[in-house]
Enzyme design. Structure first.
Site, mmCIF file in Angstrom:
data_model
loop_
_atom_site.group_PDB
_atom_site.id
_atom_site.type_symbol
_atom_site.label_atom_id
_atom_site.label_comp_id
_atom_site.label_asym_id
_atom_site.label_seq_id
_atom_site.Cartn_x
_atom_site.Cartn_y
_atom_site.Cartn_z
ATOM 1 N N CYS A 78 0.830 -1.207 0.000
ATOM 2 C CA CYS A 78 0.000 0.000 0.000
ATOM 3 C C CYS A 78 0.866 1.258 0.000
ATOM 4 O O CYS A 78 1.808 1.366 0.799
ATOM 5 C CB CYS A 78 -0.918 0.013 1.221
ATOM 6 S SG CYS A 78 -1.990 1.463 1.297
ATOM 7 N N CYS A 87 -3.390 -0.201 8.882
ATOM 8 C CA CYS A 87 -2.628 -1.448 8.863
ATOM 9 C C CYS A 87 -1.333 -1.271 9.634
ATOM 10 O O CYS A 87 -0.702 -0.214 9.576
ATOM 11 C CB CYS A 87 -2.304 -1.871 7.427
ATOM 12 S SG CYS A 87 -3.749 -2.377 6.459
ATOM 13 N N CYS A 162 -6.512 1.146 -1.379
ATOM 14 C CA CYS A 162 -6.662 0.394 -0.132
ATOM 15 C C CYS A 162 -6.635 -1.090 -0.485
ATOM 16 O O CYS A 162 -7.677 -1.674 -0.804
ATOM 17 C CB CYS A 162 -7.959 0.758 0.579
ATOM 18 S SG CYS A 162 -8.202 -0.135 2.135
ATOM 19 N N GLN A 267 -20.054 -10.010 8.453
ATOM 20 C CA GLN A 267 -18.648 -10.349 8.551
ATOM 21 C C GLN A 267 -17.865 -9.553 7.513
ATOM 22 O O GLN A 267 -18.374 -9.237 6.437
ATOM 23 C CB GLN A 267 -18.443 -11.852 8.348
ATOM 24 C CG GLN A 267 -19.072 -12.718 9.426
ATOM 25 C CD GLN A 267 -18.454 -12.506 10.807
ATOM 26 O OE1 GLN A 267 -17.303 -12.101 10.935
ATOM 27 N NE2 GLN A 267 -19.228 -12.782 11.853
ATOM 28 N N CYS A 388 -14.865 -11.918 18.087
ATOM 29 C CA CYS A 388 -13.881 -11.009 17.491
ATOM 30 C C CYS A 388 -12.905 -10.493 18.538
ATOM 31 O O CYS A 388 -12.080 -9.629 18.236
ATOM 32 C CB CYS A 388 -14.582 -9.838 16.800
ATOM 33 S SG CYS A 388 -15.576 -8.817 17.915
#
Length: 430
Positions: A78, A87, A162, A267, A388
């Protein structure tokens, strides 16, 4: 000052007080994705075994230069990596990165004295993320600045790419920037565009628009609708209120086609959803009656209802309406009874589960402490937990284990690519 969209080049950076840059040896990667040296000192964008030069003082440092690179270091894909806060780990090769996530999960369970079989993880691929939250700030009248928050900052990184996101979302970035511009007519507005890719098109729910002065003007609303139409978006909503709709956003869950409420939870990647659904259904095979708790719009409900009769419950009435509305068009189901119910304030009681032999629960990040206490008191033989947040899962798992359950196996799920987050599905029996 607008942050640069370019990847930071190696070399000196302004550091916080703490003297000249220091040479450090990175021993491990910590829980937030930063390299950890003795001290401890946390240095972002570093890997185990590397010698680096880092500026700053105290525990938090900034990378100045990699003096000796790890063999596991790769080129980040990226152009915004290093500036964007989205990230943390694009510089790490896939295999050791994934192994680190599994090790973190095992360590989290171990803190609750839990040992179990950890299966090979499911790993999402780049370009598969169908849900992103993009922040908008003032740009021009025609296009807002749109992107993610900068690392450790409230500044915005105006993104042009992205690589975690589905190509359809990436291709829509210019149109999304145009859509966002009218939302910023009030100086206190700080909109976030919650973008979901569905088979019928992009569904965009917008939050953070200033409402104290009456919300968007009529002219701004017209511009939003016109720009959404020009871009071919399926729907645009403002905090759930319709601003434009050309097509009803739908998703396929099992054999059902489900209309999505505005801002509905899904999700993050359809591939992870399919893997998790198959795993949950396999673990529930042979059940005679199933409870699907925190069911949402039916991520697991429709697959479970092909096995046995299902009682589904979720706190969101709109999600329950969407689920029940899809039942008539889903063939081959054993039957679904769904209710809107706050499972924190009013968990399904042990007495209500007398005829239930399998329970699936998929709570928010805070976990399901109240509901797990009732499962522990019940006579349910199998419980399948989806989470999660490994920390709250481990806490809830401890409650079940103390009540006689065994955690048979865990499937790690890496669908938040290049982040420190890992999800999981665990199967309990007694």
């Amino acid at each position: 000052m607008r942050p640069s969209a370019r990847r930071p080049r190696p070399g000196p950076r302004p550091g916080r007080p703490g003297g000249p840059p220091a040479e450090l040896t990175i021993e491990a990667v910590g829980g937030e994705g930063d390299g950890v040296a003795a001290g401890p000192a946390f240095v972002p964008f570093t890997l185990p075994g590397e010698r680096v030069l880092a500026s700053g003082g105290g525990e938090r440092r900034e990378l100045v230069q990699v003096l000796s690179a790890s063999a596991d270091r790769v080129t980040p894909p990226c152009p915004h990596f290093g500036v964007c806060g989205g990230c943390a780990l694009q510089h790490w090769a896939h295999a050791p990165y994934l192994a680190w996530k599994v090790e973190r999960l095992a360590a989290t369970l171990a803190r609750q004295q839990i040992e179990t079989e950890i299966l090979p993880p499911f790993a999402a691929e780049p370009g598969t993320r169908r849900r992103v939250a993009l922040h908008a700030r003032r740009g021009s009248r025609e296009a807002a600045r749109l992107g993610f928050k900068a690392r450790r900052s409230w500044d915005l990184v105006d993104i042009v790419a992205c690589p975690i996101s589905d190509p359809a979302i990436q291709a829509a970035l210019p149109a999304l920037k145009r859509l966002a511009a009218p939302l910023l007519e009030h100086p206190k507005s700080a909109p976030t565009l919650h973008v979901t890719l569905t088979p019928t098109g992009l569904d965009i729910d917008i939050s953070g628009v200033e409402r104290k002065s009456g919300g968007l003007s009529a002219d701004a609303r017209v511009q939003v609708a016109d720009r959404a139409a020009a871009a071919g978006f399926a729907r645009v909503t403002l905090d759930g209120e319709a601003a434009y709709m050309a097509r009803q956003p739908r998703v396929t869950l099992g054999q059902a086609s489900v209309n999505l409420p505005a801002g509905a939870f899904l999700q993050a990647t359809p591939q992870a959803q399919a893997a998790m659904t198959a795993f949950v259904a396999g673990a529930a095979d042979g059940a005679s009656r199933i409870a699907d708790l925190y069911c949402g719009v039916g991520t697991f409900t429709f697959a479970l209802a092909e096995i046995a009769q299902v009682h589904a419950a979720d706190f969101d009435p709109e999600a329950i309406r969407s689920l029940t509305g899809a039942l008539a068009g889903a063939p081959g189901l054993k039957g679904v009874n769904a209710e809107a119910r706050d499972l924190t304030r009013r968990p399904v009681l042990a007495e209500e589960l007398k005829k239930t032999d399998v329970v699936v629960f998929d709570p928010p990040r805070a976990g399901a402490a109240e509901q797990t206490a009732e499962l522990a008191r019940s006579g349910v033989a199998r419980v399948i937990g989806v989470s999660c947040n490994p920390a709250t899962f481990a806490r809830d798992a401890r409650t079940l284990i103390d009540a006689g359950f065994t955690l048979d196996r865990v499937l790690p799920v890496d669908q938040f690519l290049w982040s420190p987050h890992v999800e999981l599905v665990g199967v309990f029996r007694r």
